[in-house]
Design an enzyme around this catalytic site. Sequence first.
Site, PDB file in Angstrom:
ATOM      1  N   ASP A 112      -8.580  -7.823   0.620  1.00  0.00           N
ATOM      2  CA  ASP A 112      -7.572  -7.780   1.769  1.00  0.00           C
ATOM      3  C   ASP A 112      -7.922  -7.332   3.163  1.00  0.00           C
ATOM      4  O   ASP A 112      -8.552  -6.299   3.207  1.00  0.00           O
ATOM      5  CB  ASP A 112      -5.376  -7.033   0.944  1.00  0.00           C
ATOM      6  CG  ASP A 112      -5.909  -5.560   1.930  1.00  0.00           C
ATOM      7  OD1 ASP A 112      -5.436  -4.874   3.338  1.00  0.00           O
ATOM      8  OD2 ASP A 112      -6.427  -4.617   1.138  1.00  0.00           O
TER       9      ASP A 112
ATOM     10  N   ASP B  95       0.775  -1.470  -0.028  1.00  0.00           N
ATOM     11  CA  ASP B  95      -0.035  -0.060   0.232  1.00  0.00           C
ATOM     12  C   ASP B  95       1.082   1.775  -0.081  1.00  0.00           C
ATOM     13  O   ASP B  95       2.391   1.097  -0.053  1.00  0.00           O
ATOM     14  CB  ASP B  95      -0.996  -0.389   1.368  1.00  0.00           C
ATOM     15  CG  ASP B  95       0.197  -0.365   2.288  1.00  0.00           C
ATOM     16  OD1 ASP B  95       1.157  -0.163   2.475  1.00  0.00           O
ATOM     17  OD2 ASP B  95      -0.708  -0.169   3.921  1.00  0.00           O
TER      18      ASP B  95
END
Length: 377
Positions: free
Chosen positions: A271, A91
Amino acid sequence: MSFTVLSTDPQSSARRGELVLPHGTVQTPIFMPVGTQGTVKTLHPWELEELGSQIILGNTYHLWLRPGHELVRDLGGLHGFSTWRKPILTDSGGFQVWSLAKLRKITEEGVRFNNHLDGSKMMLTPELSMDIQACLGSDIAMLFDECPPYPCDEKYAANSLALTTRWARRCKDWIVKNGPKSGEGRQHHFGIVQGSVYADLREQSARELVELDFDGYAVGGVSVGEPEHEMFRAIDNAVPFLPQDKPRYAMGLGTPPQILEMISRGVDMFDCVMPTRIARHGMAFTLDGPINIKNLIHAKDPSPICESAHPHVAGFSRAYLRHLFRAGEILGLRLLSFHNLHFYLSLVARARDAISEGNFTDFKHAFIQRYTRSTIP
């Protein structure tokens, strides 16, 4: 990178695909276990492979602070450093700055903040986020964005979205200039659709990112405290404006029913820290809904935790698992973490099969009906 849609569900927008990345091929829809600090908590990389994990997630913010992205780069990138050889997605760090950092100040340049470890002053910019992720060597790097809070008014959301789009252009410029790699291939990059709960802003964000031509697209700013129906609306207001031939990722989601609902809306990747986080508190997923293994009702129960449990866990009784938690034994945390990830990965594998067989919608309805009807303690 190549992404191919292999089959679709006739009654929904669900699709089965294949995503080719520098460190391997990923079958979608897929759930990505979260390895925040270079590890999926309590589990060995071999165990993740045993579970059928195809891709895991690493966290830019945490790895930047500790041990440092340059150290990770010098020790083989995140793949070599952690010994995980399959694909990794990182991320951007934007969400952690939003959720963890103290005294943050968002400017055109980036975000100034005090880090959560020692309070020192730091600055994270789009270019630095891309540089950190390049050092980590992930297969997929996320663009740096601002995650607006919930609730926020439309003016705030619009200004935030405009900033995210300007940052996306800066990320793109950095990528073009530096050509970051992942293993023997190029690193791939996903844009993040923002816009809070406002349909026109979600559409605007999606269209602007598609014009910049990234490898895939995520829907961000969800699961930040909004009601579930707003979460689904955010997906509905973004996905129709994203390319059919590129993967779609719903960030930080969600419960098993939520994942199936997202798949039916055309999302490919997910996720969530939930499976491992609640496992460490004694919560386990079953086909009849989640249970708390620490509850007294399981004290003498000889049955396995779930009829679909992995063989590594199926041999242990609920009574034994409860004993491990009450005794403070680490094995309890490991077994439930393993079990919960197996539950999630098996769920998306069954979803893939159902899409290929043309009966995903029936599968989704049957699963959700059973999962939500029970109140097992």
